[in-house]
Design a protein around this motif. Structure first.
Motif: not given
Length: 217
Positions: A90-92, A100-102, A129-134
């Protein structure tokens, strides 16, 4: 329930048909979906809506973005949340940063007001979303995520969440149970009947409320 029987949507390079081409036939189709959603919202307590699909590549992100625009054009305040923490998109669409994000909100590093984007479309905000988490499953199933969805209802009329595809990953099943309703997007000529049926069963197992099915072409 199937929204508008089988609502046909065609992909275009510009994702916001409802904003830039409000008089087009395709924009009318999104407005039809928006009208049906409004009816469901007034009929039942439906404020948080998750949009998902059985598999990836069904065009759900483009579809939900246009639905969000159509709702905002009806003078409702809308928050889009990109809860696809594996392949956010969505950011695109809005040409915004996803630094930064969710994930920052859910991990307690930042507050919602610090990361929410006010888009060029009046009344439409985006929480990327922010950075992709583990640990996406852990974050989406957390108490903080549940509390966030309750909190944003105080500031927004409608909250729409993008998600991962339903069948292969557990993320969406967790999220579906936290939302007031779910829209399932299937793609004409791509989504198999078996996959659509399996997705429906998964939503039922998660005790999620299926608002309708949109056929995307």
């Amino acid at each position: 329930m199937i929204i508008n029987k089988k609502t046909m949507i065609t992909k275009r390079k510009n994702p916001f048909l409802t904003y830039y081409y409000p008089n087009s036939l395709l924009a009318d189709q999104f407005q039809t979906i928006q009208t049906n959603i409004n009816f469901l919202m007034s009929e039942k307590m439906t404020q948080t809506i998750m949009v998902t699909s059985p598999e990836e590549g069904d065009g759900k992100s483009t579809l939900l973005a246009n639905i969000a625009v159509a709702i905002a054009q009806q003078k409702k305040k809308v928050l889009l949340i990109d809860s696809n923490l594996r392949a956010p998109a969505l950011h695109e669409f809005f040409y915004t940063s996803n630094t930064h994000g969710l994930t920052d909100v859910l991990s307690g590093r930042m507050t919602l007001s610090e990361v929410v984007h006010h888009t060029e479309i009046w009344r439409l905000d985006l929480l990327s979303s922010g950075s992709i988490p583990k640990n996406p499953v852990e974050l989406l199933g957390s108490k903080i995520m549940k509390e966030l969805l309750v909190k944003v209802k105080e500031s927004y009329d409608v909250i729409i969440l993008d998600s991962t595809a339903l069948i292969k990953l557990p993320d969406t099943k967790l999220l579906a149970s936290l939302c007031d309703g779910v829209l399932l997007v299937v793609k004409n000529g791509k989504t198999k009947l078996q996959s659509a049926s399996e997705a429906k069963k998964m939503l039922e197992f998660a005790k999620a409320r299926l608002l309708g099915v949109v056929l995307n072409q």
